[in-house]
Write a protein that holds these residues in place. Sequence first.
Motif, mmCIF file in Angstrom:
data_model
loop_
_atom_site.group_PDB
_atom_site.id
_atom_site.type_symbol
_atom_site.label_atom_id
_atom_site.label_comp_id
_atom_site.label_asym_id
_atom_site.label_seq_id
_atom_site.Cartn_x
_atom_site.Cartn_y
_atom_site.Cartn_z
ATOM 1 N N PRO A 49 44.468 45.966 38.211
ATOM 2 C CA PRO A 49 44.779 46.414 36.944
ATOM 3 C C PRO A 49 44.061 47.610 36.492
ATOM 4 C CG PRO A 49 43.926 44.017 37.110
ATOM 5 C CD PRO A 49 43.583 44.674 38.662
ATOM 6 N N VAL A 50 43.197 48.198 37.398
ATOM 7 C CA VAL A 50 42.501 49.523 37.137
ATOM 8 C C VAL A 50 42.631 50.577 38.247
ATOM 9 C CG1 VAL A 50 40.680 48.514 35.783
ATOM 10 C CG2 VAL A 50 40.249 48.694 37.984
ATOM 11 N N ASN A 51 43.578 50.000 39.265
ATOM 12 C CA ASN A 51 43.919 51.262 40.376
ATOM 13 C C ASN A 51 44.390 52.473 39.866
ATOM 14 O OD1 ASN A 51 43.009 49.816 42.602
ATOM 15 N ND2 ASN A 51 44.737 48.896 43.052
ATOM 16 N N THR A 52 45.453 52.572 38.840
ATOM 17 C CA THR A 52 45.968 53.524 38.444
ATOM 18 C C THR A 52 44.992 54.222 37.840
ATOM 19 O OG1 THR A 52 48.196 52.565 38.081
ATOM 20 C CG2 THR A 52 47.915 54.410 37.013
ATOM 21 N N TYR A 108 40.282 45.256 26.720
ATOM 22 C CA TYR A 108 39.559 46.361 26.591
ATOM 23 C C TYR A 108 39.286 46.954 28.039
ATOM 24 C CZ TYR A 108 38.705 44.766 21.919
ATOM 25 O OH TYR A 108 38.937 44.432 20.579
ATOM 26 N N THR A 109 39.541 48.493 28.056
ATOM 27 C CA THR A 109 39.094 49.201 29.466
ATOM 28 C C THR A 109 38.082 50.070 29.127
ATOM 29 O OG1 THR A 109 41.411 48.921 30.215
ATOM 30 C CG2 THR A 109 40.005 50.392 31.398
ATOM 31 N N TYR A 110 36.909 49.792 29.901
ATOM 32 C CA TYR A 110 35.676 50.612 30.037
ATOM 33 C C TYR A 110 35.615 51.736 30.882
ATOM 34 C CZ TYR A 110 33.661 47.493 26.389
ATOM 35 O OH TYR A 110 33.644 46.752 25.074
ATOM 36 N N VAL A 111 35.337 52.966 30.555
ATOM 37 C CA VAL A 111 35.375 53.881 31.554
ATOM 38 C C VAL A 111 33.982 54.744 31.240
ATOM 39 C CG1 VAL A 111 36.512 55.990 32.309
ATOM 40 C CG2 VAL A 111 38.003 54.376 31.108
ATOM 41 N N TYR A 112 33.222 54.789 32.393
ATOM 42 C CA TYR A 112 31.845 55.269 32.360
ATOM 43 C C TYR A 112 32.136 56.689 33.028
ATOM 44 C CZ TYR A 112 30.559 50.836 31.254
ATOM 45 O OH TYR A 112 30.547 49.509 30.580
ATOM 46 N N GLY A 151 33.606 56.581 40.813
ATOM 47 C CA GLY A 151 35.053 57.008 41.380
ATOM 48 C C GLY A 151 35.902 56.006 41.714
ATOM 49 N N LYS A 152 35.460 54.470 41.429
ATOM 50 C CA LYS A 152 36.318 53.451 41.784
ATOM 51 C C LYS A 152 35.978 52.170 40.831
ATOM 52 C CE LYS A 152 33.214 51.563 45.382
ATOM 53 N NZ LYS A 152 33.190 51.092 46.588
ATOM 54 N N ALA A 153 36.891 51.082 40.835
ATOM 55 C CA ALA A 153 36.681 50.049 40.150
ATOM 56 C C ALA A 153 35.370 49.284 40.239
ATOM 57 C CB ALA A 153 37.727 48.978 40.514
ATOM 58 N N LEU A 154 34.818 49.061 39.193
ATOM 59 C CA LEU A 154 33.504 48.320 39.468
ATOM 60 C C LEU A 154 33.473 46.966 40.137
ATOM 61 C CD1 LEU A 154 30.516 49.037 38.325
ATOM 62 C CD2 LEU A 154 31.068 47.729 36.380
ATOM 63 N N TRP A 190 36.282 49.246 34.531
ATOM 64 C CA TRP A 190 36.405 47.833 34.598
ATOM 65 C C TRP A 190 37.199 47.566 33.331
ATOM 66 C CZ3 TRP A 190 34.976 44.424 30.989
ATOM 67 C CH2 TRP A 190 33.440 44.707 30.232
ATOM 68 N N SER A 191 38.171 46.418 33.505
ATOM 69 C CA SER A 191 38.957 46.195 32.354
ATOM 70 C C SER A 191 38.885 44.438 32.133
ATOM 71 C CB SER A 191 40.252 46.663 32.550
ATOM 72 O OG SER A 191 41.097 45.982 31.294
ATOM 73 N N THR A 192 39.139 44.211 30.940
ATOM 74 C CA THR A 192 39.153 42.833 30.519
ATOM 75 C C THR A 192 40.378 42.248 31.337
ATOM 76 O OG1 THR A 192 40.159 43.136 28.498
ATOM 77 C CG2 THR A 192 37.631 42.688 28.674
ATOM 78 N N HIS A 193 41.315 43.102 31.549
ATOM 79 C CA HIS A 193 42.448 42.698 32.473
ATOM 80 C C HIS A 193 42.025 41.873 33.727
ATOM 81 C CE1 HIS A 193 45.927 43.880 30.117
ATOM 82 N NE2 HIS A 193 45.203 45.074 29.788
ATOM 83 N N GLN A 194 41.002 42.431 34.224
ATOM 84 C CA GLN A 194 40.291 41.871 35.584
ATOM 85 C C GLN A 194 39.924 40.495 35.431
ATOM 86 O OE1 GLN A 194 38.253 45.828 35.814
ATOM 87 N NE2 GLN A 194 38.356 45.204 37.995
ATOM 88 N N LEU A 195 39.925 39.989 34.219
ATOM 89 C CA LEU A 195 39.033 38.793 34.052
ATOM 90 C C LEU A 195 39.984 37.703 33.488
ATOM 91 C CD1 LEU A 195 35.809 40.251 32.422
ATOM 92 C CD2 LEU A 195 36.083 39.563 34.672
ATOM 93 N N VAL A 196 41.356 37.939 33.322
ATOM 94 C CA VAL A 196 42.075 37.018 32.639
ATOM 95 C C VAL A 196 41.861 35.630 33.275
ATOM 96 C CG1 VAL A 196 43.868 38.685 31.802
ATOM 97 C CG2 VAL A 196 44.019 37.936 34.245
#
Length: 262
Positions: free
Chosen positions: A77-80, A114-118, A173-176, A97-103
């Motif tokens: 979900p956050v690769n792009t 919600y997608t969080y970007v740090y 630089g990558k998904a958490l 990371w994103s709440t899409h990852q936790l569905v």
Amino acid sequence: MMRPSKDLESVVKNAFKERHYVPNIVFRTFAEKNGTLLSYGSSRNLVSTLWRTGLMRSAGRGWSTICEKSKFDYVSPVNTLSAKLSGWFPYAESKCWSTHQLVDFFHHLPGMFYTYVYIDRSVMEQLRDRLEATWPKSRVIVNPSAASFLSERKTAENFIIRPITRDDENESGKALSLEGILVDLASEAELIIDEWDYKEIVRGAIQGFSINAQSILRRISRRRFASRNTIILCDALFAEGIENDAVKKFYRQLKKKFGSLP
């Protein structure tokens, strides 16, 4: 893969009774007391044998688990977004990371995601412009406080930009990782989901998938985020035997501040 003996299966079943994670030293002591070393030569060799047979898995330095390896695809979900961050800001540290990852852990499908970007503070405003241009139907919010977040207009898809912290090893630089998501979510959950949903996410992640026990304890010790959700996370970890002195001390401080949870 080696075929495990019935004796080994019995030892593992008893050692992990009512738990999914056990420190290796505890398992070794249990095996010694039950006379299970036999021809393995040492308790360390026994643990290595059980990893090879698949009866146990490594859960970080000094820990083992009986949970399966993570089978759900929580990265795609956050690769792009991860790829775009690397292209847009090649010299700035970032993670997301994103709440899409936790569905898979939600009881009901959320109406908003919600997608969080740090990322480094110096490029946060530039990142907002990039995200708004790339996903024009989404809402992008830069480092909101709790009060300002609640007053912000939301859409079905929302980006939250935060300044990056330096406490997550080798994840820029990558998904958490799943461990990182659970700890970060403890600091954000009160704004986006209720406590019951957070409990379900934590329970499902810890009991259903193999996590790095040492990593998640280290993250809690470093972040030390004071919230009721951190208590929920610690309760779930302690129930599985995942603990250390630093986290237990912090937990006692949280309980004193927030009291018992319902």
